[in-house]
Design a protein around this motif. Sequence first.
Motif, short mmCIF file in Angstrom:
data_model
loop_
_atom_site.label_atom_id
_atom_site.label_comp_id
_atom_site.label_asym_id
_atom_site.label_seq_id
_atom_site.Cartn_x
_atom_site.Cartn_y
_atom_site.Cartn_z
N LYS A 1 -14.40 -7.29 2.73
CA LYS A 1 -13.11 -6.91 2.15
C LYS A 1 -13.07 -5.40 1.91
CE LYS A 1 -9.30 -8.35 -0.13
NZ LYS A 1 -8.63 -7.08 0.08
N PRO B 1 -8.66 -2.20 9.09
CA PRO B 1 -8.82 -2.85 10.41
C PRO B 1 -10.12 -2.46 11.13
CG PRO B 1 -6.58 -2.12 10.14
CD PRO B 1 -7.33 -1.58 8.96
N ALA C 1 -10.42 4.63 -12.05
CA ALA C 1 -10.50 3.61 -13.11
C ALA C 1 -9.78 2.38 -12.63
CB ALA C 1 -9.82 4.13 -14.37
N GLU C 2 -10.06 1.25 -13.33
CA GLU C 2 -9.31 0.04 -12.96
C GLU C 2 -8.36 -0.33 -14.08
OE1 GLU C 2 -11.80 -3.36 -12.49
OE2 GLU C 2 -12.66 -3.17 -14.49
N GLY D 1 2.49 -4.87 -1.07
CA GLY D 1 1.21 -5.15 -0.43
C GLY D 1 0.72 -6.55 -0.74
N ASP D 2 -0.59 -6.72 -0.65
CA ASP D 2 -1.18 -8.06 -0.78
C ASP D 2 -1.02 -8.68 -2.17
OD1 ASP D 2 -2.01 -7.79 1.77
OD2 ASP D 2 -4.16 -7.79 1.35
N CYS D 3 -0.72 -7.86 -3.20
CA CYS D 3 -0.68 -8.42 -4.56
C CYS D 3 0.65 -9.10 -4.87
CB CYS D 3 -0.99 -7.35 -5.60
SG CYS D 3 0.29 -6.12 -5.77
N THR E 1 -0.68 -8.35 5.48
CA THR E 1 -1.29 -7.41 6.43
C THR E 1 -1.04 -5.96 6.01
OG1 THR E 1 0.70 -7.27 7.78
CG2 THR E 1 -0.88 -8.98 8.38
N MET F 1 -2.25 -3.29 -6.13
CA MET F 1 -3.68 -3.54 -6.38
C MET F 1 -4.34 -4.43 -5.36
SD MET F 1 -4.20 -3.88 -10.43
CE MET F 1 -2.73 -4.56 -11.05
N GLY F 2 -3.62 -4.84 -4.33
CA GLY F 2 -4.23 -5.69 -3.31
C GLY F 2 -4.62 -7.05 -3.89
N SER G 1 -7.02 4.02 -9.64
CA SER G 1 -7.65 3.09 -8.71
C SER G 1 -9.17 3.17 -8.88
CB SER G 1 -7.27 3.46 -7.28
OG SER G 1 -7.95 2.64 -6.36
P1 FAD Z 1 -5.63 -2.90 -0.48
O1 FAD Z 1 -5.59 -2.11 0.76
O2 FAD Z 1 -6.69 -3.93 -0.66
O3 FAD Z 1 -5.69 -1.88 -1.69
C1 FAD Z 1 -5.77 -2.30 -3.03
C2 FAD Z 1 -6.08 -1.10 -3.87
O4 FAD Z 1 -6.02 -1.46 -5.24
C3 FAD Z 1 -7.47 -0.54 -3.64
O5 FAD Z 1 -7.43 0.86 -3.67
C4 FAD Z 1 -8.25 -1.08 -4.81
O6 FAD Z 1 -9.37 -0.29 -5.14
C5 FAD Z 1 -7.18 -0.99 -5.89
N1 FAD Z 1 -7.42 -1.84 -7.05
C6 FAD Z 1 -8.09 -3.02 -7.11
N2 FAD Z 1 -8.13 -3.46 -8.38
C7 FAD Z 1 -7.48 -2.56 -9.13
C8 FAD Z 1 -7.20 -2.46 -10.51
N3 FAD Z 1 -7.60 -3.39 -11.38
N4 FAD Z 1 -6.54 -1.37 -10.95
C9 FAD Z 1 -6.13 -0.41 -10.09
N5 FAD Z 1 -6.36 -0.46 -8.77
C10 FAD Z 1 -7.02 -1.52 -8.29
N6 FAD Z 1 -4.14 -5.89 8.35
C11 FAD Z 1 -3.50 -5.56 9.50
O7 FAD Z 1 -2.27 -5.43 9.48
N7 FAD Z 1 -4.20 -5.36 10.67
C12 FAD Z 1 -5.53 -5.49 10.74
O8 FAD Z 1 -6.14 -5.31 11.79
C13 FAD Z 1 -6.23 -5.82 9.54
N8 FAD Z 1 -7.57 -5.95 9.56
C14 FAD Z 1 -8.24 -6.20 8.40
C15 FAD Z 1 -9.62 -6.26 8.42
C16 FAD Z 1 -10.32 -6.51 7.25
C17 FAD Z 1 -11.82 -6.57 7.27
C18 FAD Z 1 -9.62 -6.70 6.03
C19 FAD Z 1 -10.36 -6.96 4.74
C20 FAD Z 1 -8.24 -6.66 6.01
C21 FAD Z 1 -7.54 -6.41 7.19
N9 FAD Z 1 -6.14 -6.35 7.20
C22 FAD Z 1 -5.49 -6.01 8.35
C23 FAD Z 1 -5.36 -6.65 5.99
C24 FAD Z 1 -5.07 -5.37 5.23
O9 FAD Z 1 -6.22 -4.64 4.99
C25 FAD Z 1 -4.42 -5.71 3.90
O10 FAD Z 1 -3.28 -6.49 4.12
C26 FAD Z 1 -4.04 -4.41 3.20
O11 FAD Z 1 -5.21 -3.73 2.83
C27 FAD Z 1 -3.19 -4.67 1.97
O12 FAD Z 1 -2.91 -3.43 1.38
P2 FAD Z 1 -2.81 -3.30 -0.20
O13 FAD Z 1 -2.50 -1.87 -0.47
O14 FAD Z 1 -1.93 -4.34 -0.73
O15 FAD Z 1 -4.27 -3.66 -0.72
#
Ligand code: FAD
Length: 549
Positions: free
Chosen positions: A160, A70, A105-106, A341-343, A438, A140-141, A61
């Motif tokens: 973000k 949040p 790393a990414e 997750g988000d991806c 979320t 990776m979100g 990451s």
């Molecule tokens: P993320 O948490 O975004 O994590 C992605 C990870 O992948 C990170 O570590 C990133 O560095 C890594 N990454 C990125 N690119 C690469 C790559 N090329 N290679 C390897 N790794 C990589 N949700 C709620 O349920 N309640 C809330 O109150 C809420 N509030 C929020 C407030 C804000 C300001 C934001 C921005 C979001 C909020 N969310 C909330 C939404 C929530 O944060 C996301 O849905 C959640 O973070 C998704 O998790 P994820 O693991 O998919 O992605």
Amino acid sequence: MNRILFVVLGGGVVAYSVANSENYDNVGNQKKKVVVLGTGWAGTSFLRNLKNPSYDVQVISPRNYFAFTPLLPSVTVGTVEARSVVEPIRNIVKKKKVDVDFCEAECYKIDAKKKKVYCRSTKNDKEEFVVDYDYLVVAMGARVNTFNTPGVEENCLYLKEVEDAQKIRRKVIDCFEKASLPNVSDDERKRMLQFVVVGGGPTGVEFAAELHDFVSEDLVKLYPTVKDFVKISLLEATNHILNMFDKRITVFAEEKFHRDGIDLKTGSMVVNVSDKEISTKEIKTGKISTIPYGMAVWSTGIATRPVVLDFMKEIGQANRRVLATDEWLRVEGTNDIYALGDCATINQRKVMEDISAIFEKADKDQSGTLTVKEFQDAVNDICDRYPQVQLYLKNKNMSSIVDLLKETKGDVVKEISVDEFKSALSQVDSQVKNFPATAQVAAQQGTYLADCFNRMDKCEKHPEGPIRFRESGRHRFRPFRYKHLGQFAPLGGEQTAAQLPGDWVSIGHSSQWLWYSVYASKQVSWRTRSLVVSDWMRRFIFGRDSSQI
Ligand code: FAD
């Protein structure tokens, strides 16, 4: 076999072979290599819940910490400090029995055929290397979605990442300091202290509320000469803010913002952003107007990362916008790759087919009609399995889909035909596709997948699977089921709107205390929990810090 790490130097690939006795479990079997991409909500939840020591885990990451997103809106104004909402990933995994390595790393390419991920260090040298895997967990979100609006990337701030929140904090104070300089004209002061938030979703609304509190509780006392020039505007393209919440919450939030003097412009879409002005187009009339601004924060949703888009092309998902998985979170078109997750998103077409199948199955006597009881059982089953449908029904403030049918038929339904249901379903369909991304979903998916991995070897020895799914024999695990625990929308002035399961809506100061307790309890460590709580107390006693460091 040893772990192989390939490093790409000057275009050539160098393979590192690392002798490692830890690659074998205690009965001498070679450990399966699991590569986890990302240390956000999904990846961290997976790592925290993975307990089976028969895996050798490599985490990759670009950030070496987990961020509690949040609370990012609170970080933008110093209600809590940035370091209070992050926990080093090495801290999170260090006490685990499972072998976990971390690389900052990414990943820039996933090769599903060769089972390799290509990575690049985030340090100055940008050193490249290749890691092979047995199982890949893509977490990776997503990236910020600018909808290709001209000027957004160059001129707007995002909210973000932790760095974004820190940038906003510095920029707000910068605007106040610049506006306080003696030679600045009143027009220029007005522009500098015009803060524009684009996007009326939960993040945009919470940020606008935090900024309003910061200005009215702290900054007006520190910058009395410029306080009358301050204006906060919130722009939203649809007709209302907080669309995904219950209507009562939307109405309360809009009225509160009106009372607080936050300028709410709904039905107005941003079409261009220059370094000093934002141009908006009124959706109804097409009228273009401009708003001079000092700081603009863009918060209009998320889009797929380029590396994921490339991967989607490789596995035959080029025609989709988001990476599709099945209900077991396995990426469609692959065998050993999971995405959460988000991806990623669970393939909705299949979900719809599945929902129809549940109804057809519920029609036990094949008469083409369901009794209300059969219907409701089937609906409950669907809601249980598909949070999207459940959320849609909750948002419409309906206790069951029967009401939707009543709406479409205009009378009381006694028996429902499968066809009638399908036509009602087509209304739900468009809503179902907009399932929110979320932290709650991401974290539950991480826990679910870790649980599957914990039981993977047991299930391989007993491939018939749990009784429930023996029939079809398709899968070893039950599918992922999301449990919606409710959602919050902090609105400033120590007031929060809470929408909890069972259509329970609460707005006001009591919900703010609920918000404090939930977010304190959800922290990933006692360290961040104590830091966050002490930040809240510090803010109550001394106010927020406005130093520009
Ligand atoms: P993320 O948490 O975004 O994590 C992605 C990870 O992948 C990170 O570590 C990133 O560095 C890594 N990454 C990125 N690119 C690469 C790559 N090329 N290679 C390897 N790794 C990589 N949700 C709620 O349920 N309640 C809330 O109150 C809420 N509030 C929020 C407030 C804000 C300001 C934001 C921005 C979001 C909020 N969310 C909330 C939404 C929530 O944060 C996301 O849905 C959640 O973070 C998704 O998790 P994820 O693991 O998919 O992605």
